[in-house]
Each structure stands twice: as C-alpha cells, then as structure tokens.
Design a protein around this motif. Structure first.
Motif, mmCIF file in Angstrom:
data_model
loop_
_atom_site.group_PDB
_atom_site.id
_atom_site.type_symbol
_atom_site.label_atom_id
_atom_site.label_comp_id
_atom_site.label_asym_id
_atom_site.label_seq_id
_atom_site.Cartn_x
_atom_site.Cartn_y
_atom_site.Cartn_z
ATOM 1 N N THR A 166 41.978 35.577 43.085
ATOM 2 C CA THR A 166 42.009 36.506 41.771
ATOM 3 C C THR A 166 43.737 36.899 42.069
ATOM 4 N N HIS A 183 42.372 45.150 35.947
ATOM 5 C CA HIS A 183 42.144 43.716 35.514
ATOM 6 C C HIS A 183 42.033 43.015 36.780
ATOM 7 N N LEU A 185 42.037 38.838 37.247
ATOM 8 C CA LEU A 185 42.210 37.478 36.532
ATOM 9 C C LEU A 185 41.963 36.420 37.541
ATOM 10 N N GLU A 186 41.396 35.359 37.364
ATOM 11 C CA GLU A 186 40.901 34.229 38.032
ATOM 12 C C GLU A 186 42.006 33.335 38.165
ATOM 13 N N ALA A 246 49.200 35.812 30.820
ATOM 14 C CA ALA A 246 47.467 36.387 30.783
ATOM 15 C C ALA A 246 47.827 37.915 31.116
ATOM 16 N N SER A 250 46.244 41.022 28.716
ATOM 17 C CA SER A 250 45.458 42.223 29.200
ATOM 18 C C SER A 250 45.946 43.408 28.950
#
Length: 308
Positions: A166, A183, A185-186, A246, A250
């Motif tokens: 992550t 947040h 994120l993978e 990304a 977010s």
C-alpha cells in the motif's frame, strides 16, 4: 533490563531501527532446514525468516506469521545493540491511519500474548524475552517524529508512505494529521516490481529477480542486460506518474504543497520521484527504518510522561 524496540511490520519487509529483512517466512515443521541464516526455532518447530515473499496478508493477525517475524526482529535488534538475550522488551509498532482505530486493539493483543517470557532460539542463540507492553502508533506520521524540522516550516504538507503493498497518504496541517484526508492505495512497490518484471519477460524473455530490479532502481552498478535496465527506468517513471495521478484523484494536490515521500518505496524510487514534473517540493526520506525509529521515539515520550 527493559528496552523499547520499534518494529515496522511491512508487507514487503520487516524493519527495526538497525535492521531490515524480507517479510518472507518458510515453515519446516519439526525438521531442521539446511541453513541457520534466519533460522527461528519456536514451539518445537523450525522457520526460516526473511526467505522470499509470503502471500499478501491483509489481516496481519490472521495467522502466526507476523508474530514469528516479530520474534526474529527482536532477536536481530537485540544482537545489533549488543544486549543480552534475556531481557524485557516494550514493542513499539504501527498501523496505517486508515485502519488505526479499528485494528489497534486486535494488533496489540496479537503481539502481547499471555505466556511470558517468550522462549525461542534464533540463529543458534537461546532467547528469553518478556514482552511487557505493546504500544501502537500511526505509521508515516510517527516517522516524521525523527524529522521534526520538516513540520516547523510548512503549514500544510502531504505525507506518502510507500510500502510494499500500500501507499498510505495523509495531509498534515500545522503538524497535526488531518484524519479525514487519510487514504490507502494498493499501489505499493510489490505492484511496481511485478509490473517491471512482466514487461522484461514480454520484451526480452528474461526472468529477473526482485533483488536485481531493486539494485537498478537504487542506481547501483549491477551487471545486467542494458535493454532490461532501460525498461526498469522507463517503467519506474510510469509508476511514479500513475501514483501521482492516483494521489490527485484522492483529493490531495502534490502541486499545491510539499510532498514527503518515505518508506521502502521512497528509497527505491528516489531518482524517479525527484525528476517527476509538477511537484511543489518533493522531500524524499530514504531511510527504510524511519517508521521504526519514530515508534521508538513516541514510546519513549509516553514513558517519560508516565514517569512525570
């Protein structure tokens, strides 16, 4: 004697203040394996710690793997500090801000088991460890406790902890985490390395190891195929741009405020992040042990407050 040991339980690697090793674990049951390196003997069974990569385990308390890796981390850190193998330990660990409140009690109970002292053998040395306490802190933010100067100059900053599986994000305003901006994120380094490896196989028919790819990312002068090196650099740039996109999606703007990159991914992608366009002020903290050191510092503060 009682000592504080900070442990960063990553998906990709286990880190303490002075050690880092892959979060792989191989069980050999009751049969002794061929090697003594990373060999843990616990509960009548043999395990090799630091070998390869274990499957992604979203819930780190689902089995004993991370507990066994914790024992190995404690042994390595004790040996590195030149301390006796029979002592009392206070573990300082961490969790992402996104799951901190939910997982903290379970993770604390997982590491602090009732049967004390914990007796095991690591790389031929007998250990008897009494785990007195487990303190759990928010990862990423804890690492900034080792870099307090960064918090003094900026009213707002983005914090990005680039881990194995992550990337944990949060905004910090006036040295206080804005919890509603957290947040996860993978898009961690495992994804990046897997994609690089796949591109090399498709283009060149080569199967490179993660260790080789990491060496190229760090800028080491390793002897590998030059076409493979170009693919690694190109894919790393593409990964950084995808990550920044990304982050923007977010709701966190890397163009508007300084961005602090830390974790194992920051150490590997230092050159690529520095060259990325549009960043307001990238700050790369490439010490992979920063979280573990931050946990220790916060635990020491708690101890002093209790004593006062």
């Amino acid at each position: 004697m009682s000592i504080i040991i900070g442990i960063d339980h990553g998906y990709y690697a286990i880190k303490t203040a002075h050690c880092s090793f892959p979060a792989g674990l191989t069980s050999y049951g009751e049969h002794e394996p061929y090697t003594r390196q990373g060999l843990l003997e616990f509960g009548g069974c043999f395990f090799v710690c630091g070998s390869g990569r274990q499957p992604i385990q979203r819930d780190k308390t689902a089995n004993d793997n991370y507990y066994l890796l914790t024992l190995a981390a404690i042994a390595k850190e004790i040996r590195q500090r030149g301390l006796p193998p029979e002592c009392s330990v206070r573990i300082a660990a961490g969790l992402p801000l996104t799951s901190f409140g939910r997982d903290k009690p379970k993770f604390k109970d997982y590491l602090l088991r009732s049967k004390q002292p914990v007796k095991f053998r690591f790389e031929g040395v007998e250990y008897s460890i009494t785990i007195e306490e487990v303190a759990v802190f928010p990862q990423g933010y804890a690492a900034l406790m080792t870099e307090t100067g960064l918090l003094q100059d900026e009213p707002s900053m983005l914090l990005m902890d680039l881990g194995g599986w992550t990337v944990d994000l949060m905004r910090i305003d006036n040295a206080i985490p804005a919890a509603d901006t957290a947040h996860s994120l993978e898009l961690g380094m495992i994804r990046c390395l897997d994609e690089i490896g796949e591109q090399i196989r498709r283009a060149l028919g080569l199967s490179m190891t993660a260790a080789q790819m990491e060496s190229v990312l760090r800028g080491d002068a390793v002897h590998i195929n030059e076409d493979a090196r170009k693919i690694i650099d190109r894919q790393a740039d593409a990964y950084v741009h995808r990550l920044l996109s990304a982050i923007t999606e977010s709701g966190l703007d890397t163009r508007a405020m300084p961005a602090v990159f830390l974790g194992g991914g920051a150490a590997l992608l230092k050159r690529n992040v520095s060259a990325a366009d549009g960043l307001c002020r990238p700050v790369i903290l490439d010490d992979v042990s920063l979280n573990a050191k931050g946990y220790e510092r916060l635990a020491e503060r708690l101890t002093k407050n209790d004593e006062q």
